[in-house]
Design an enzyme around this catalytic site. Structure first.
Site, mmCIF file in Angstrom:
data_model
loop_
_atom_site.group_PDB
_atom_site.id
_atom_site.type_symbol
_atom_site.label_atom_id
_atom_site.label_comp_id
_atom_site.label_asym_id
_atom_site.label_seq_id
_atom_site.Cartn_x
_atom_site.Cartn_y
_atom_site.Cartn_z
ATOM 1 N N GLU A 81 41.677 11.852 89.385
ATOM 2 C CA GLU A 81 42.681 11.569 88.214
ATOM 3 C C GLU A 81 43.389 12.882 88.415
ATOM 4 O O GLU A 81 44.011 13.157 87.306
ATOM 5 C CB GLU A 81 41.691 11.396 87.083
ATOM 6 C CG GLU A 81 40.789 12.432 86.719
ATOM 7 C CD GLU A 81 40.408 12.187 85.242
ATOM 8 O OE1 GLU A 81 39.068 12.296 85.213
ATOM 9 O OE2 GLU A 81 41.128 12.318 84.056
ATOM 10 N N CYS A 113 37.792 9.560 84.877
ATOM 11 C CA CYS A 113 36.616 9.849 85.537
ATOM 12 C C CYS A 113 35.709 8.730 85.964
ATOM 13 O O CYS A 113 34.750 8.830 86.860
ATOM 14 C CB CYS A 113 35.651 10.576 84.533
ATOM 15 S SG CYS A 113 36.677 11.984 83.747
ATOM 16 N N THR A 154 35.686 23.727 79.558
ATOM 17 C CA THR A 154 35.111 22.464 79.930
ATOM 18 C C THR A 154 35.689 22.104 81.499
ATOM 19 O O THR A 154 35.769 20.970 81.986
ATOM 20 C CB THR A 154 34.964 21.135 79.387
ATOM 21 O OG1 THR A 154 36.489 20.847 79.017
ATOM 22 C CG2 THR A 154 34.364 21.355 78.000
ATOM 23 N N SER A 203 37.352 11.968 71.771
ATOM 24 C CA SER A 203 36.970 11.485 72.964
ATOM 25 C C SER A 203 35.244 11.522 73.295
ATOM 26 O O SER A 203 34.805 10.684 73.906
ATOM 27 C CB SER A 203 37.546 12.541 74.274
ATOM 28 O OG SER A 203 36.598 13.607 74.046
ATOM 29 N N HIS A 235 27.876 10.825 83.240
ATOM 30 C CA HIS A 235 29.146 11.436 83.180
ATOM 31 C C HIS A 235 28.896 12.785 82.514
ATOM 32 O O HIS A 235 28.538 12.591 81.262
ATOM 33 C CB HIS A 235 30.356 10.503 82.933
ATOM 34 C CG HIS A 235 31.737 11.613 82.905
ATOM 35 N ND1 HIS A 235 32.068 12.248 83.971
ATOM 36 C CD2 HIS A 235 32.317 11.615 81.630
ATOM 37 C CE1 HIS A 235 33.071 12.918 83.380
ATOM 38 N NE2 HIS A 235 33.367 12.886 82.425
ATOM 39 N N SER A 310 37.801 7.948 80.290
ATOM 40 C CA SER A 310 38.635 8.117 79.082
ATOM 41 C C SER A 310 39.728 7.143 79.086
ATOM 42 O O SER A 310 40.105 6.671 80.318
ATOM 43 C CB SER A 310 39.310 9.519 78.892
ATOM 44 O OG SER A 310 38.244 10.477 78.470
#
Ligand code: CAA
Length: 389
Positions: A81, A113, A154, A203, A235, A310
């Site tokens: 991505e 992802c 992150t 999210s 994930h 997402s």
């Protein structure tokens, strides 16, 4: 009798540099407990100016080619991505760098992802159609958020290459899958942006909703019960998310969320993601690598996979670890990929974060920084130039 198809070999790669969260915390005045405990992250991989998803992917895939050759590989699917071109598949550069034959199908897949899980499932389908063939699946991503945004802590970068074929040496992929799609704007990156946009709390909620949705469908499709799984690879945008997700699943199923039970199911899956950071498509397969490399003998045991992308698409599926798998692991190489990184301070990290390839169509060499086997040597006439070091 149904064919046994799955992951025959797996290899990981990550960036040249590493930024400890202590350095980020010192810069922005955050209590380090928020990073180490609150999100469960210790450090993040940072790519060199001459690294990108192509060099990471080729670095992860090259050991598979060295061990197995190219004779049976007729398809390369690269999931990402953080793609580098709107038209040309990044896998074509990788195909050239690792020396795959011209009689190969190469394509890029995208769904945040989740993309590498789609690639893995498509690979299983291709192998079922022609069991003589193997498929090279590569997940490669550089995760980048705006400086000083909540997502910054992150970030990360990594690639995982997997060779998919019959009679796999590591993990057999099972039917059925539980599927879930919902149109949500929790995380996205418009074509005109280098960094992702995210609604952090939305999210997390969307991920948890997807855990429920995939498990419900998995159960309706006749999948295994929770108790049949020895471990769960989630994930991991940050490792604490796996804990949130698993507790949510246990609650949804009316099970006890006793911390020891949760840690037993996840504890061996977080070691690589905790120090590499979010590697988007690669993250759930880094969890698998950590599990296989660290856990006590898993022969014959079932592992649950929860892949979330997402936007959103998620899939829950099971894999069974194959007898003799330990003889085929690359544990030392995986640890070396992590320990060989050079630590950078905040200023050096910030300069790398702000580095962009010039877009003027001129000839530009990139600074020689990576010590890995492949590098992005420069750009000329809008064409990226890769080299083997
Ligand atoms: N000691 C211990 N814990 C602390 C602490 C301290 N001193 N200070 C704060 N914490 C805890 C908080 O209590 C909180 O814990 P809980 O989640 O258990 O409540 C945790 O640290 C995080 O604190 P905040 O929620 O206040 O942190 P934040 O506002 O900075 O946001 C984030 C965190 C939403 C994850 C943000 O980093 C972000 O937006 N990340 C990017 C998006 C993301 O990763 N989303 C995950 C789901 S989407 C997905 O999975 C796809 C993908 O890869 C992007």
């Amino acid at each position: 009798m149904s064919l046994s198809i799955g992951i025959h070999d797996l290899s990981i790669a990550t960036g040249e540099f590493v930024l400890p969260h202590t350095a980020l915390a010192a810069h922005n005045g955050t209590d380090i407990g928020k990073y180490h405990v609150g999100i469960g992250q210790e450090s993040m991989s940072v790519t060199a100016a001459d690294e990108d998803i192509v060099t990471l992917a080729a670095t992860a895939a090259a050991p598979l080619i060295a061990r197995h050759g190219t004779d049976r590989i007729r398809t390369l699917v690269l999931a990402t991505e953080s793609s580098i071109d709107q038209a040309k598949a990044a896998g074509i550069y990788v195909h050239s760098l690792i020396g795959l034959p011209s009689a190969t199908r190469v394509v890029e897949l995208k769904q945040a992802c989740y993309g590498a899980t789609a690639a893995l499932q498509f690979a299983v389908g291709l192998v079922r159609r022609d069991p003589a063939q193997q498929v090279l699946v590569i997940a490669s991503d550089v995760s980048r958020y705006d400086l000083d945004s909540p997502g910054e802590a992150t970030q990360g970068a990594a690639a995982v290459a997997m060779l998919v074929g019959v009679d796999p040496a590591l993990v057999r992929i099972e039917d059925p899958s539980g599927l879930y799609t919902a149109d949500v704007m929790d995380f996205w990156r418009p074509n005109y942006r280098d960094t992702a946009l995210v609604d952090g709390q939305e999210s997390v909620g969307a991920y948890l909703q997807a855990v429920e949705g995939t498990w419900k469908d998995y159960t309706e499709q006749g999948g295994r019960t929770l108790e049949e799984f020895a471990a769960f690879c989630y994930h991991q945008p940050f490792t604490k998310m796996a804990y949130k997700a698993h507790r949510h699943l246990l609650n949804y199923c009316g099970r006890d969320t006793d911390p020891d039970t949760v840690t037993a199911a996840l504890g061996e899956t977080t070691a690589y993601n905790r120090v590499i950071g979010n590697s988007y498509t690669a993250s759930v397969y880094l969890a698998l690598a950590a599990l296989l490399d660290q856990a006590d003998d898993l022969t014959g045991k079932s592992v649950g996979f929860l892949s979330y992308g997402s936007g959103s698409v998620a899939e829950f599926f099971a894999g069974t670890v194959v007898a003799g798998y330990r003889d085929h692991l690359r544990t030392d190489a995986h640890r070396e990929a992590i320990t060989r990184r050079t630590e950078v301070g905040y200023d050096a990290y910030r300069a790398l974060h702000e580095h962009r390839l010039p877009a003027d169509g001129g000839d530009h060499a990139t600074p020689a920084q990576t010590t890995g086997p492949y590098r992005l040597a420069g750009i000329s006439g809008h064409k990226r130039l890769y080299a083997t070091r």
